[in-house]
Design an enzyme around this catalytic site. Structure first.
Site, PDB file in Angstrom:
ATOM      1  N   ASP A  92       0.863  -1.173   0.000  1.00 16.63           N
ATOM      2  CA  ASP A  92       0.000   0.000   0.000  1.00 16.63           C
ATOM      3  C   ASP A  92       0.904   1.229   0.000  1.00 16.63           C
ATOM      4  OD1 ASP A  92      -1.862   1.961   0.503  1.00 16.63           O
ATOM      5  OD2 ASP A  92      -2.882   0.863   2.096  1.00 16.63           O
ATOM      6  N   ASP A 147      -2.106   8.281  -3.246  1.00 13.02           N
ATOM      7  CA  ASP A 147      -3.424   8.871  -3.453  1.00 13.02           C
ATOM      8  C   ASP A 147      -3.912   9.478  -2.155  1.00 13.02           C
ATOM      9  OD1 ASP A 147      -3.696   6.388  -2.147  1.00 13.02           O
ATOM     10  OD2 ASP A 147      -5.786   6.206  -2.794  1.00 13.02           O
ATOM     11  N   ASP A 272      -8.018  -7.407   0.040  1.00 13.62           N
ATOM     12  CA  ASP A 272      -7.249  -7.484   1.284  1.00 13.62           C
ATOM     13  C   ASP A 272      -8.090  -6.896   2.397  1.00 13.62           C
ATOM     14  OD1 ASP A 272      -5.861  -4.711   2.477  1.00 13.62           O
ATOM     15  OD2 ASP A 272      -6.627  -4.528   0.436  1.00 13.62           O
ATOM     16  N   HIS A 341      -6.575 -19.976  11.484  1.00 13.64           N
ATOM     17  CA  HIS A 341      -7.855 -20.537  11.030  1.00 13.64           C
ATOM     18  C   HIS A 341      -8.614 -19.551  10.147  1.00 13.64           C
ATOM     19  CE1 HIS A 341     -11.840 -22.201  10.844  1.00 13.64           C
ATOM     20  NE2 HIS A 341     -12.266 -21.001  11.212  1.00 13.64           N
TER      21      HIS A 341
END
Length: 377
Positions: A92, A147, A272, A341
């Site tokens: 990012d 951005d 994500d 998990h």
């Protein structure tokens, strides 16, 4: 980087493909575990690869820039060498972190952003050029353009001026990226980001503008920041209909399992979110049959596996009762098991979606899965 579109679903806009990078191939649709500061919280790299079967993870420019810092990352040979992850990494740009620093004195102008470190209060400056340089040093396979992520709600005039500045920043990002080289002997690529808040006409303008840069992939930012899910879906569909089919589409920071299934149906390839690990640490467990609050008394003596239908070591070896005991006792192992998990579930979800797209049964499977996802067991 190369993207190949394999199959398009006949009943929705879902698609299956694969992205080839120098660190390996990524099958899409894909979920990317978030490793903000060079680690997916509470998870070993071996678990990411062998148990969770993650194909790509994220790092964050803002956090890695502050700590451990660029000198250490460059000395190590980049983030791959530093953390031992030999598959693809996406970074990012730090735009979302800058957004989240509102109220701390951060200043945004045409040149870039001046902000204070959340660690020690020191003052720093991000520009489109410096963010490209930082991501070169981090060594991500996929770099994001700098951005501004607008808040929700946001008035139209601000959303428009912010979007236009993001487009000007993109021009500078591309110029810097194209005039520099990878530092570690493998290729990197740059994704622009669509902005425009919740305004359909701005989203259309932004999608058209960033598509005109003809980069190897494109991202959709500024959603999942508080707006209703219906608006997020509507704008995602508008943007996906404009972005080129022959390039991957990345919906940033999204989201819940239901959000991901709907995003896939609208034509998104990459996702994500911190939700699977953050919620795991708070005791929320996603399973193939519904959602569990493992802290509840009902699981105290349930010795069945966490999710027998999921597969994976953590999900089948440990019982619900044992996980509840660990979480209630604030044992670190509880957060580890729950995180592994939940990430296994997220990767299972997108991998199964891919299989169903290829089989031609995605939409019917999606409807059945959505019924399960709203169940609180």
């Amino acid at each position: 980087m190369k993207f190949t579109l394999q199959v398009e679903d006949s009943q929705s806009k879902a698609r299956a493909g694969f992205i080839e990078t120098d660190h390996g191939t990524i099958q899409t649709p894909i979920f990317m575990p978030v490793g903000t500061a060079g680690t997916v919280k509470a998870v070993h790299q071996r678990e990411l690869k062998e148990d969770i079967k993650a194909q790509i993870i994220l790092g964050n420019t803002y956090h890695l820039y502050l700590r451990p810092g660029l000198d250490i990352l460059q000395k190590a040979g980049g983030l791959h060498a530093f953390n031992g992850w030999d598959r693809p990494i996406l970074t990012d740009s730090g735009g979302y972190q800058v957004y989240s620093l509102a109220g701390t004195g951060r200043k945004i102008n045409e040149e870039g952003v001046v902000f204070k470190s959340h660690i020690d209060g020191s003052v720093h400056n991000f520009t489109p050029e410096s963010v490209m340089d930082i991501q070169r040093i981090i060594g991500a396979d996929i770099m994001m353009a700098f951005d501004e992520c607008t808040p929700y709600p946001c008035d139209y005039s601000y959303a428009r001026s912010s979007m236009e500045m993001t487009h000007r920043w993109l021009q500078r990002c591309c110029a810097r990226f194209d005039s520099t080289e990878s530092l570690y002997g493998y290729s990197q690529t740059l994704f622009p980001i669509v902005q425009g808040s919740v305004y359909k006409d701005l989203r259309k303008q932004s999608a058209e503008r960033i598509a005109s840069f003809e980069r190897e992939g494109n991202a959709i930012g500024g959603l999942s920041v508080g707006e209703p899910a219906e608006i997020m879906y509507e704008l995602t569909e508008v943007v996906c209909d404009i972005l080129p089919k022959n390039k991957p589409r990345y919906l940033m920071g999204v989201g819940t399992p239901a959000n991901i299934l709907e995003g896939i149906a609208l034509g998104v390839d990459m996702f994500d979110c911190v939700m699977p690990t953050r919620n795991a640490r708070n005791g929320m467990i996603f399973t193939t049959e519904g959602v569990i609050n493992i802290r509840n008394e009902k699981w105290k003596d349930d010795l069945s596996p966490i999710d027998a239908g999921l597969g994976g070591y953590a999900s089948t070896f440990y019982s619900k009762a044992y996980l509840r005991h660990l979480v209630k006792s604030d044992e670190m192992l509880g957060a580890q098991i729950a995180s592994v998990h939940n990430l296994t579930f997220y990767l299972w979800l997108v991998n199964t979606a891919r299989e169903k797209i290829i089989e031609g049964s995605f939409l019917s499977w999606k409807k059945e899965m959505e019924k399960k996802l709203i169940q609180r067991l």
